[in-house]
Design an enzyme around this catalytic site. Structure first.
Site, short mmCIF file in Angstrom:
data_model
loop_
_atom_site.label_atom_id
_atom_site.label_comp_id
_atom_site.label_asym_id
_atom_site.label_seq_id
_atom_site.Cartn_x
_atom_site.Cartn_y
_atom_site.Cartn_z
N HIS A 146 0.83 -1.21 0.00
CA HIS A 146 0.00 0.00 0.00
C HIS A 146 0.86 1.25 0.00
O HIS A 146 2.03 1.24 0.39
CB HIS A 146 -0.96 0.01 1.20
CG HIS A 146 -0.32 0.39 2.51
ND1 HIS A 146 -0.20 1.70 2.92
CD2 HIS A 146 0.22 -0.36 3.50
CE1 HIS A 146 0.38 1.74 4.11
NE2 HIS A 146 0.65 0.50 4.49
N CYS A 147 0.25 2.35 -0.45
CA CYS A 147 0.83 3.67 -0.27
C CYS A 147 -0.24 4.51 0.42
O CYS A 147 -0.84 4.03 1.39
CB CYS A 147 1.30 4.26 -1.60
SG CYS A 147 0.11 4.18 -2.95
N THR A 148 -0.51 5.71 -0.02
CA THR A 148 -1.56 6.50 0.62
C THR A 148 -2.92 6.19 0.02
O THR A 148 -3.87 5.87 0.72
CB THR A 148 -1.24 8.00 0.52
OG1 THR A 148 -0.11 8.27 1.36
CG2 THR A 148 -2.42 8.84 1.03
#
Length: 234
Positions: free
Chosen positions: A126-128
């Protein structure tokens, strides 16, 4: 691929089922999402049942602003951007430019993330938002093991439909009010056009021969590439 609904997590899905020749990506091997700062206690329990590793692609500022609420699963941070997320908006860079920056300037970090996936534990990347950095990592990992190109691009493109509409409206209003001359800001924040990912992967094919060859040149070993295939393919 399967869209998953877990309380407090946006843009979550399992890429299992994507064709790889006569085989398929293993269900449960690779999940992708936006950040985990708002995952509920029930959601945390559901994730703990599914995954054994988290790869967080965010930078220090993002992590301080929205720290993950999932603390019981080993997490490795691999910040991808050399510089801040905000700098791409300030430069009015488009998605193709951002992704070009990732593959050209952050190749060793891309390899670091893919290397974790090769270890074979069910993983969540994941990232943001789960759109750009996550999208590039997942597309590279899947492409490196021979996943169907159209299916890989379709998985990337699915993200735009998974982002909350109210978020996108608020972002569009903000940019129109505060950055009226920016041509690419709304695309950068809210869109995942299939042609952009198709062009990125096609460019790597032309320049290196394949996505796998790009990762090998960037530092992934053949043993790690083989282990990635064993981890991801049924």
């Amino acid at each position: 691929m399967t869209v998953l609904r877990i309380p407090g997590v946006n843009n979550l899905r399992d890429v299992g089922g994507i064709p790889v020749g006569s085989a398929r990506v293993r269900a449960g091997a690779l999940l992708r999402s936006g950040h985990l700062a708002r995952v509920t206690p029930d959601g945390q329990a559901l994730l703990r049942d599914r995954i054994r590793r988290v790869v967080d692609l965010r930078d220090d500022t993002e992590v301080r602003s929205e720290p993950s609420a999932l603390r019981d699963v080993p997490t490795t941070r691999v910040p991808l951007f050399l510089g801040s997320v905000g700098s791409f908006f300030e430069q009015d860079m488009d998605l193709a430019g951002m992704y070009g920056h990732l593959v050209d300037d952050c190749s060793s970090r891309l390899v670091d993330a893919v290397r974790i996936l090769s270890e074979g534990e069910p993983a969540l990347v994941h990232c943001t938002v789960g759109k750009d950095r996550t999208g590039v990592i997942v597309a590279l990992a899947l492409s490196a093991v021979g996943a169907d190109r159209d299916a890989v691009v379709a998985d990337y493109a699915l993200t735009a439909s998974q982002l909350p509409a109210e978020r996108n409206r608020a972002i569009a209003e903000y940019f129109r009010a505060h950055m009226p001359d920016a041509r690419n800001a709304i695309q950068l924040a809210t869109e995942s056009p299939a042609p952009v990912m198709a062009a990125l992967l096609g460019d790597l094919d032309r320049r290196y021969g394949s996505v796998a060859a790009y990762l090998l040149e960037a530092g992934l070993t053949q043993a790690e590439l083989d282990a990635l295939a064993d981890a991801l393919i049924e």
